[in-house]
Design a protein around this motif. Sequence first.
Motif, mmCIF file in Angstrom:
data_model
loop_
_atom_site.group_PDB
_atom_site.id
_atom_site.type_symbol
_atom_site.label_atom_id
_atom_site.label_comp_id
_atom_site.label_asym_id
_atom_site.label_seq_id
_atom_site.Cartn_x
_atom_site.Cartn_y
_atom_site.Cartn_z
ATOM 1 N N PRO A 77 -3.370 -51.847 -2.530
ATOM 2 C CA PRO A 77 -2.515 -53.236 -2.835
ATOM 3 C C PRO A 77 -3.733 -54.799 -3.364
ATOM 4 C CG PRO A 77 -3.017 -52.344 -0.401
ATOM 5 C CD PRO A 77 -3.113 -51.267 -1.716
ATOM 6 N N ARG A 78 -5.435 -54.668 -3.340
ATOM 7 C CA ARG A 78 -5.885 -55.480 -3.680
ATOM 8 C C ARG A 78 -5.703 -55.666 -5.209
ATOM 9 N NH1 ARG A 78 -10.867 -53.103 -1.093
ATOM 10 N NH2 ARG A 78 -9.949 -51.344 -2.081
ATOM 11 N N LEU A 79 -5.226 -54.345 -5.670
ATOM 12 C CA LEU A 79 -5.746 -54.670 -7.412
ATOM 13 C C LEU A 79 -4.004 -55.393 -7.420
ATOM 14 C CD1 LEU A 79 -6.425 -50.700 -8.542
ATOM 15 C CD2 LEU A 79 -7.516 -53.064 -8.208
ATOM 16 N N SER A 80 -2.753 -55.406 -7.034
ATOM 17 C CA SER A 80 -1.839 -56.426 -6.753
ATOM 18 C C SER A 80 -2.260 -57.779 -6.445
ATOM 19 C CB SER A 80 -1.258 -55.922 -6.066
ATOM 20 O OG SER A 80 0.472 -56.891 -6.405
ATOM 21 N N ALA A 81 -3.017 -58.195 -6.044
ATOM 22 C CA ALA A 81 -3.427 -59.249 -6.563
ATOM 23 C C ALA A 81 -4.157 -60.427 -7.854
ATOM 24 C CB ALA A 81 -4.401 -59.521 -4.877
ATOM 25 N N THR A 82 -5.213 -59.459 -7.952
ATOM 26 C CA THR A 82 -6.128 -59.246 -8.668
ATOM 27 C C THR A 82 -5.412 -59.116 -10.211
ATOM 28 O OG1 THR A 82 -7.474 -58.141 -7.794
ATOM 29 C CG2 THR A 82 -7.917 -58.131 -10.321
ATOM 30 N N THR A 83 -4.227 -57.906 -10.305
ATOM 31 C CA THR A 83 -3.199 -58.073 -11.387
ATOM 32 C C THR A 83 -2.264 -59.233 -11.413
ATOM 33 O OG1 THR A 83 -3.657 -55.966 -11.240
ATOM 34 C CG2 THR A 83 -1.686 -56.049 -12.453
ATOM 35 N N ARG A 84 -2.298 -59.876 -10.461
ATOM 36 C CA ARG A 84 -1.063 -61.178 -10.713
ATOM 37 C C ARG A 84 -2.228 -61.971 -11.468
ATOM 38 N NH1 ARG A 84 0.398 -59.916 -5.717
ATOM 39 N NH2 ARG A 84 0.298 -61.592 -4.891
ATOM 40 N N ALA A 85 -3.974 -61.805 -10.847
ATOM 41 C CA ALA A 85 -3.699 -63.788 -10.947
ATOM 42 C C ALA A 85 -4.765 -63.392 -12.096
ATOM 43 C CB ALA A 85 -5.522 -63.786 -10.314
ATOM 44 N N ILE A 86 -4.615 -61.753 -12.963
ATOM 45 C CA ILE A 86 -5.164 -61.840 -14.609
ATOM 46 C C ILE A 86 -3.961 -62.367 -15.592
ATOM 47 C CG2 ILE A 86 -5.939 -60.236 -16.468
ATOM 48 C CD1 ILE A 86 -7.446 -58.818 -13.956
ATOM 49 N N ARG A 106 8.590 -55.404 -11.480
ATOM 50 C CA ARG A 106 7.948 -55.374 -9.462
ATOM 51 C C ARG A 106 7.190 -56.397 -9.636
ATOM 52 N NH1 ARG A 106 10.163 -52.993 -4.939
ATOM 53 N NH2 ARG A 106 11.396 -54.361 -4.231
ATOM 54 N N TRP A 107 6.174 -56.157 -10.890
ATOM 55 C CA TRP A 107 4.542 -56.144 -10.860
ATOM 56 C C TRP A 107 4.293 -57.683 -11.352
ATOM 57 C CZ3 TRP A 107 5.899 -51.080 -10.959
ATOM 58 C CH2 TRP A 107 5.658 -50.300 -10.424
ATOM 59 N N LEU A 108 5.166 -58.384 -11.925
ATOM 60 C CA LEU A 108 5.512 -59.349 -12.422
ATOM 61 C C LEU A 108 6.100 -60.319 -12.162
ATOM 62 C CD1 LEU A 108 5.554 -59.153 -16.310
ATOM 63 C CD2 LEU A 108 3.462 -59.598 -14.830
ATOM 64 N N LEU A 109 7.078 -60.030 -11.235
ATOM 65 C CA LEU A 109 7.771 -61.006 -10.247
ATOM 66 C C LEU A 109 7.599 -61.097 -9.101
ATOM 67 C CD1 LEU A 109 11.054 -60.297 -11.323
ATOM 68 C CD2 LEU A 109 9.552 -62.331 -12.774
ATOM 69 N N ARG A 110 6.915 -59.774 -7.971
ATOM 70 C CA ARG A 110 6.755 -59.781 -7.212
ATOM 71 C C ARG A 110 7.957 -59.972 -5.958
ATOM 72 N NH1 ARG A 110 3.400 -56.965 -3.963
ATOM 73 N NH2 ARG A 110 2.098 -57.883 -2.087
ATOM 74 N N ASN A 111 8.360 -59.817 -6.364
ATOM 75 C CA ASN A 111 9.796 -59.822 -5.222
ATOM 76 C C ASN A 111 10.125 -58.492 -4.324
ATOM 77 O OD1 ASN A 111 10.708 -57.377 -6.790
ATOM 78 N ND2 ASN A 111 12.248 -58.335 -8.197
ATOM 79 N N GLY A 112 9.109 -57.855 -4.171
ATOM 80 C CA GLY A 112 8.825 -56.799 -2.931
ATOM 81 C C GLY A 112 7.183 -56.308 -2.564
#
Length: 122
Positions: free
Chosen positions: A28-37, A93-99
């Motif tokens: 899950p830490r990669l998710s935040a990094t991916t969204r920030a990038i 979902r990776w981009l929208l982060r709706n769940g």
Amino acid sequence: MPADLTLPDTGDLRADLRQVLRATVADPRLSATTRAITIETLADEELGAQVRDRLLRPQLNAVRARLEAACEAGQVRPDVALDQVVELLFGPRWLLRNGPLTDDYADGIGDLTVAAITPART
């Protein structure tokens, strides 16, 4: 990131996609990094091109190659636009982060995709 990645090909497209998709939600830490990038790439065209070409393209090409092999094996309908399938697998979902990005989510995306692209059974 190596320029030439190869995905597993067990002969079972659903299982192979499940493995790849689960790997994308494993940390899950990669998710935040991916969204920030992603946010930064929207504001910086040069960075966007670098991320796309160096980080994303090898992975997306590997998935497309696995789909091509499945198509050649008769597991995917020949009329399917494989680039669109890759976008559907990794985009929304990776981009929208709706769940939450969970194994269940990854499995669901893989299952729906395989159901949509495989030949109808007669």
